[in-house]
Design a protein around this motif. Structure first.
Motif, PDB file in Angstrom:
ATOM      1  N   LYS A  73       0.893  -1.130   0.267  1.00  0.00           N
ATOM      2  CA  LYS A  73      -0.064  -0.122   0.167  1.00  0.00           C
ATOM      3  C   LYS A  73       0.909   1.081  -0.035  1.00  0.00           C
ATOM      4  CE  LYS A  73      -3.395  -2.542   2.619  1.00  0.00           C
ATOM      5  NZ  LYS A  73      -4.255  -2.429   3.113  1.00  0.00           N
ATOM      6  N   GLY A  74       2.046   1.002  -0.147  1.00  0.00           N
ATOM      7  CA  GLY A  74       2.574   2.363  -0.058  1.00  0.00           C
ATOM      8  C   GLY A  74       2.946   3.256   1.442  1.00  0.00           C
ATOM      9  N   LYS A  75       4.248   4.380   2.181  1.00  0.00           N
ATOM     10  CA  LYS A  75       3.480   4.604   3.011  1.00  0.00           C
ATOM     11  C   LYS A  75       4.386   6.268   2.685  1.00  0.00           C
ATOM     12  CE  LYS A  75       6.725   4.407   7.160  1.00  0.00           C
ATOM     13  NZ  LYS A  75       7.150   3.555   8.665  1.00  0.00           N
ATOM     14  N   VAL A  76       3.606   6.722   3.078  1.00  0.00           N
ATOM     15  CA  VAL A  76       3.867   8.070   2.930  1.00  0.00           C
ATOM     16  C   VAL A  76       4.864   8.681   4.572  1.00  0.00           C
ATOM     17  CG1 VAL A  76       2.935  10.846   3.026  1.00  0.00           C
ATOM     18  CG2 VAL A  76       1.709   8.952   2.472  1.00  0.00           C
ATOM     19  N   ILE A  77       6.353   9.948   3.742  1.00  0.00           N
ATOM     20  CA  ILE A  77       6.934   9.797   5.052  1.00  0.00           C
ATOM     21  C   ILE A  77       7.137  11.874   5.178  1.00  0.00           C
ATOM     22  CG2 ILE A  77       9.502   9.891   5.721  1.00  0.00           C
ATOM     23  CD1 ILE A  77       9.484   7.168   3.629  1.00  0.00           C
ATOM     24  N   GLU A  78       7.111  11.858   6.481  1.00  0.00           N
ATOM     25  CA  GLU A  78       6.612  12.846   6.297  1.00  0.00           C
ATOM     26  C   GLU A  78       8.332  13.560   6.338  1.00  0.00           C
ATOM     27  OE1 GLU A  78       5.284  16.292   9.616  1.00  0.00           O
ATOM     28  OE2 GLU A  78       3.862  14.801   8.824  1.00  0.00           O
ATOM     29  N   VAL A  79       8.612  14.859   5.868  1.00  0.00           N
ATOM     30  CA  VAL A  79       9.768  15.360   6.066  1.00  0.00           C
ATOM     31  C   VAL A  79       9.564  16.448   6.950  1.00  0.00           C
ATOM     32  CG1 VAL A  79      11.341  16.890   4.670  1.00  0.00           C
ATOM     33  CG2 VAL A  79      10.074  15.809   3.840  1.00  0.00           C
ATOM     34  N   GLN A  80      10.588  16.247   8.194  1.00  0.00           N
ATOM     35  CA  GLN A  80      10.920  17.102   9.263  1.00  0.00           C
ATOM     36  C   GLN A  80      12.253  18.100   8.732  1.00  0.00           C
ATOM     37  OE1 GLN A  80      10.106  16.251  12.174  1.00  0.00           O
ATOM     38  NE2 GLN A  80       8.413  14.856  11.198  1.00  0.00           N
TER      39      GLN A  80
END
Length: 149
Positions: free
Chosen positions: A140-147
């Protein structure tokens, strides 16, 4: 396995519309190979959402108990049989044209490795078979938030 037939329509000649139309008529098949062989192959549609792949098949005139669905080695197979409505009695009517197919059919589809074959569901209503093929969580994939730092 089912095969896809890619058709590229030939352009109609702008100089002579009739010649272009005749050329198209003889170069593009009207019937699929399955129709020409006299076998019946149900029409299907395959689509995808973020959560699952969906396969929908048109099975008009077929009873639910006549449909068999199996998965073996990541190959989904839909099989069944459409009973002929005619009887052995002398015909009370003459047929001049019949485009209704009957008999056994089987369609197989290679599934991607991202399908969770343990959670496949199928429902049948009004001649439409809907098979839901859920995706594995890692597919399903994964969204990675940029810090920001």
């Amino acid at each position: 396995m089912s095969t896809l037939i890619r058709r590229t329509p030939s352009p109609i000649s702008t100089d002579d519309p009739f010649t272009g139309l005749v050329r198209r008529m003889f170069n593009e098949p009207i019937f699929t190979p399955a129709m020409m062989s006299g076998t019946w192959v149900p029409a299907v549609e395959v689509s995808e959402t973020n959560e699952a792949m969906l396969l929908t098949a048109e099975l008009p005139g077929i009873e639910e108990k006549a449909i068999k669905i199996s998965i073996d080695n990541n190959v989904l197979t839909i099989a069944g049989e459409k009973e002929e409505e005619r009887s052995d009695a002398p015909p009370a009517k003459n047929y001049y044209l019949t485009e209704r197919f009957c008999g056994a059919f089987q369609r197989s589809f290679a599934l991607p490795r991202t399908v969770d074959t343990e959670r496949v569901e199928a429902e049948f209503e009004k001649g439409i078979l809907k098979i839901t093929l859920p995706k594995l969580p890692q597919a399903k994939g994964k969204v990675i938030e940029v810090q920001a730092k």
